[in-house]
Design a protein around this motif. Structure first.
Motif, PDB file in Angstrom:
ATOM      1  N   ASP A 162     -72.269 -35.327  11.990  1.00 39.49           N
ATOM      2  CA  ASP A 162     -73.330 -34.998  11.034  1.00 39.49           C
ATOM      3  C   ASP A 162     -73.549 -36.236  10.178  1.00 39.49           C
TER       4      ASP A 162
ATOM      5  N   ALA B  17     -75.941 -36.647   7.801  1.00 39.85           N
ATOM      6  CA  ALA B  17     -76.733 -36.402   6.586  1.00 39.85           C
ATOM      7  C   ALA B  17     -76.150 -37.117   5.373  1.00 39.85           C
ATOM      8  N   ALA B  18     -74.857 -36.953   5.132  1.00 42.36           N
ATOM      9  CA  ALA B  18     -74.255 -37.568   3.947  1.00 42.36           C
ATOM     10  C   ALA B  18     -74.288 -39.086   4.040  1.00 42.36           C
ATOM     11  N   ALA B  19     -74.086 -39.610   5.224  1.00 47.67           N
ATOM     12  CA  ALA B  19     -74.108 -41.061   5.395  1.00 47.67           C
ATOM     13  C   ALA B  19     -75.484 -41.625   5.097  1.00 47.67           C
TER      14      ALA B  19
ATOM     15  N   ARG C  60     -77.560 -40.643   3.046  1.00 48.16           N
ATOM     16  CA  ARG C  60     -77.888 -40.602   1.613  1.00 48.16           C
ATOM     17  C   ARG C  60     -77.273 -41.778   0.855  1.00 48.16           C
ATOM     18  N   VAL C  61     -76.395 -42.527   1.492  1.00 46.12           N
ATOM     19  CA  VAL C  61     -75.790 -43.699   0.844  1.00 46.12           C
ATOM     20  C   VAL C  61     -76.844 -44.797   0.731  1.00 46.12           C
TER      21      VAL C  61
ATOM     22  N   GLY D 277     -71.197 -45.611   4.119  1.00 46.78           N
ATOM     23  CA  GLY D 277     -71.870 -44.635   4.980  1.00 46.78           C
ATOM     24  C   GLY D 277     -70.921 -44.090   6.036  1.00 46.78           C
TER      25      GLY D 277
ATOM     26  N   ASP E 221     -67.698 -43.858   5.735  1.00 51.10           N
ATOM     27  CA  ASP E 221     -66.741 -42.993   5.048  1.00 51.10           C
ATOM     28  C   ASP E 221     -67.316 -41.594   4.811  1.00 51.10           C
ATOM     29  N   ALA E 222     -68.660 -41.523   4.704  1.00 55.14           N
ATOM     30  CA  ALA E 222     -69.306 -40.247   4.401  1.00 55.14           C
ATOM     31  C   ALA E 222     -69.615 -39.417   5.639  1.00 55.14           C
ATOM     32  N   LEU E 223     -69.417 -39.974   6.817  1.00 54.80           N
ATOM     33  CA  LEU E 223     -69.729 -39.237   8.048  1.00 54.80           C
ATOM     34  C   LEU E 223     -68.834 -38.008   8.222  1.00 54.80           C
ATOM     35  N   HIS E 224     -69.410 -36.951   8.802  1.00 55.68           N
ATOM     36  CA  HIS E 224     -68.643 -35.784   9.216  1.00 55.68           C
ATOM     37  C   HIS E 224     -68.608 -35.805  10.742  1.00 55.68           C
TER      38      HIS E 224
END
Length: 710
Positions: A236, A238-240, A242-243, A269, A271-274
């Protein structure tokens, strides 16, 4: 296509008013790419400009070993040019630069000087002959009446510089045969020459792969599997996304790449990956369990590499019997500059900037991924911030990955590996277990020797498998044992090999198989000497009676180290000798124990590498090899639990610190032997020399690396 030498030279010269000299090799020339798509003069080895510059194209990359200077010295010697005008540069990826033996463009195996010595000198001599002929034509005299000196052709009071003659010389057909200088006439070869790349590296002008930058270039980092044997299931992004600075997230062959405006955004980015991964089969590799399996295998005979006489009967009938196991762990290469690869794709063309040891394989891999021809892939080789084998990946994984990321992202991308990425997800020196059983006769001399090795093959499954693996034996797994001079005189001897497969990726590490075989052989020989109550030097010299290169190196190292005299209080000496890559190196280590840790105070080295091109380069490579070898001997070890490497950076995968560096004395043995390599051969003797010194000091026999006092 029919290519004449004259036409070839005209084509590669383009519009430059210079003498461009190359070798015409029909089989390779027919496969050579179009010069206009690759480099203005892709097949030239030397270019002499009207400005008096002498540009030398290097078939071998510079990664600290001295090719930048050494190869240029070979041409300059025969060319008789002004050394201050010489400017080396890395050759582009092209078939004409292939290794004469392997037929691929590569750097490794300590083979640069050995296999280019005659070829580069011939280039220099051929260019000089053409320049002399050009001058003779102008003066209407015989070429034999002319001489050269420091980039000038002379005839009486007449003189013409090479730059003034370059265009005329280019019009001439190179001579079929040229005479090379006799060693007694060398002015440059064999002298101490300062490295040409040093000023650029001191000032920061030198360009490494990590320095590549141009408008529109993006940086990417890749999230790779957390354990060997894991596979990507889903992610996922999405969070990456947004960085700030992150622009794209794209899948790779078995991972996820985050493409951003700069490195820090890409890292945050990532680090934020799921991400969801599969579990490795069987729960993943555990090195403690793996080595236990290796030890069990070592108790059984493997695939036979060498067998002479009746070994079992010889061991059983011997006066006494010696048995020991030696172990070495998985090791990372850990070059100073972590891996990186920059890729720009435009239509069916691709441009790559990366520090690689295997240009041909990487160029072909990129072409295959893009569905284009190799001549559409331009591969630039900057300086390499260390290699030690890490940048010579036979499967071209780090280059292929960068090509896939750039293709998926649709923008030029530099894929950067962090130190943690490389140590936890790279390729390694394989772990090995050696089991040695020796039947010992009079004076402690071996009469039967059974040697079993267990460890992964580094060449099986690679493009070079057919050349290295024969009848189930990877030659690099047993090198240093199968051909050991100690075994030649043993009436009954057997060397066998188990090559288990694991999920752990392995590849050559500086000195390859010799990195573990020297430790086992020189430790065993030292044990046999002490068991017989004999001096380790005298014992070795008896066994090496028919091997004068080894004996002479041992004698010189021992003499210079003060062998036979009392060392300072609290210290002891140990020695080892080993041949690899055609070079014999003997080393004497002087050690003490400080606060329960081994302290190496000095290492005295004697080197027989045949002809020496640059003594300063030999000294530097031996000193560097000692530091590299000591890092492994005292610290190096990778630990895997559930398929995951536990170490991550230099805080827990330690390398030698400045305060640990011993004094290193390097002595070259005068030799008429065939030229050998120098980039790796001083690594193998370090660990056994230190281990043998520790035994002499403490009577503790350390049989596994890294060395630890009980």
């Amino acid at each position: 296509m029919t290519v004449t030498r004259r036409g070839f030279l005209r084509t590669t010269a383009g519009s430059v008013a210079a003498l461009v000299l190359s070798f015409y090799v029909p089989e390779r020339a027919r496969a050579a790419p179009d010069p206009e798509t690759l480099h203005p003069m892709p097949n030239a080895f030397v270019r002499i400009g009207a400005d008096e510059s002498v540009t030398v194209q290097l078939t071998r990359v510079e990664m600290g070993q001295g090719n930048w200077t050494g190869l240029a010295m070979l041409i300059a010697e025969e060319l008789d040019c002004d050394w201050s005008k010489v400017r080396p540069e890395h050759a582009p990826a092209a078939p004409v630069y292939a290794h004469p033996l392997l037929n691929i463009q590569m750097t490794g195996g300590s083979s640069g000087m050995k296999y280019e010595f005659d070829r580069y000198r011939k280039v220099g001599a051929t260019a000089r002959e053409m320049l002399v002929r050009a001058a003779a034509n102008r003066w209407n005299v015989s070429p034999a009446a002319c001489s050269t000196e420091n980039g000038v052709v002379l005839h009486g009071e007449d003189r013409l510089t090479y730059g003034e003659l370059a265009a005329d010389a280019m019009e001439l057909t190179p001579a079929e045969e040229v005479a090379l200088k006799e060693p007694r006439d060398w002015k440059l070869i064999g002298t101490n020459v300062r490295r040409l790349d040093t000023p650029e590296k001191i000032t920061g002008k030198a360009q490494f792969g990590m320095d590549v930058s141009f408008p529109g270039l993006r940086t990417a980092v890749v999230l790779r599997p957390p354990a060997f044997g894991s596979r990507l299931v889903r992610f996922d992004a999405a969070a990456a996304l947004r960085v700030p600075g992150v622009e794209k997230v794209v899948p790779t062959a078995n991972g996820v790449a985050v493409v951003a405006a700069h490195f820090w955004a890409a890292k945050l980015g990532r680090d934020a990956l799921h991400v969801e991964w599969t579990q490795p089969d069987g729960g993943g590799v555990d090195t403690d369990e793996l080595l236990a399996d290796f030890r069990a295998m070592a108790k059984t005979r493997g695939t036979t590499a060498v067998e002479v006489g009746n070994v079992d009967a010889g061991v059983a009938a011997a006066e006494t019997r010696f048995e020991a196991e030696y172990e070495v762990p998985y090791l990372a290469h850990a070059p100073m500059e972590p891996l990186n690869c920059t890729v720009r794709i435009e239509g069916d063309r691709c441009e790559i900037w990366t520090g690689t040891q295997l240009q041909t394989l990487d160029q072909n891999a990129a072409a295959n991924l893009l569905g284009t021809a190799p001549d559409k892939v331009v591969l630039h080789t900057p300086f390499l911030g260390g290699g030690f084998g890490r940048r010579g990946v036979f499967t071209s994984t780090f280059v292929s990955e960068a090509v896939l990321v750039a293709k998926a992202a649709g923008v030029p991308v530099k894929v950067v590996w962090t130190r943690e990425d490389d140590i936890r997800g790279g390729y390694y020196r394989p772990a090995f277990v050696h089991r040695v059983q020796v039947g010992v006769g009079g004076r402690g001399v071996p009469v039967a020797w059974d040697h079993v090795l267990v460890g992964q093959s580094i060449f099986t499954g690679t493009p070079l498998e057919a050349a290295v693996v024969r009848n189930g034996i990877d030659a690099t797994s047993v090198e240093g044992v199968a051909g050991s001079p100690y075994l030649e005189g043993v009436p009954a001897r057997r060397v066998s090999l188990h090559s288990p497969t694991t999920a752990i990726p392995v590849q050559p590490w500086r000195s390859v198989g010799h990195s573990h075989t020297a430790f086992a052989m020189e430790s065993a020989i030292d044990e046999l000497a002490h068991a017989a109550g004999r001096d380790p030097l005298e014992y070795r010299l008896e066994l090496l009676e028919d091997h004068p290169r080894h004996a002479n190196a041992l004698k010189l190292a021992a003499e210079k180290a003060g062998w036979g005299t009392a060392p300072p209080q609290g210290r002891a000496r140990g020695l080892a000798v080993h041949e690899s890559f055609g070079t014999v190196v003997a080393e004497v280590a002087e050690v003490s124990i400080e606060k329960g840790r081994i302290r190496v105070h000095s290492v005295t080295c004697a080197v027989d590498c045949g002809t020496v091109v640059n003594p300063l380069a030999v000294e530097a490579q031996v000193q560097g090899s000692v530091a590299f070898g000591l890092s492994a001997a005292l610290h190096g070890k990778l630990t895997l639990i559930d398929g995951k490497v536990q170490e991550s950076n230099f805080h827990d995968y330690e390398i030698l610190r400045m305060f640990e560096m011993p004094s290193v004395a390097v002595h070259v043995v005068p030799s008429n032997a065939e030229m050998g390599g120098i980039g790796e051969p001083a690594v193998p003797p370090v660990a056994p020399a230190v281990a043998n010194a520790v035994f002499a000091l403490t009577e503790q026999r350390l049989r596994s690396l890294p060395l630890r006092i009980a």
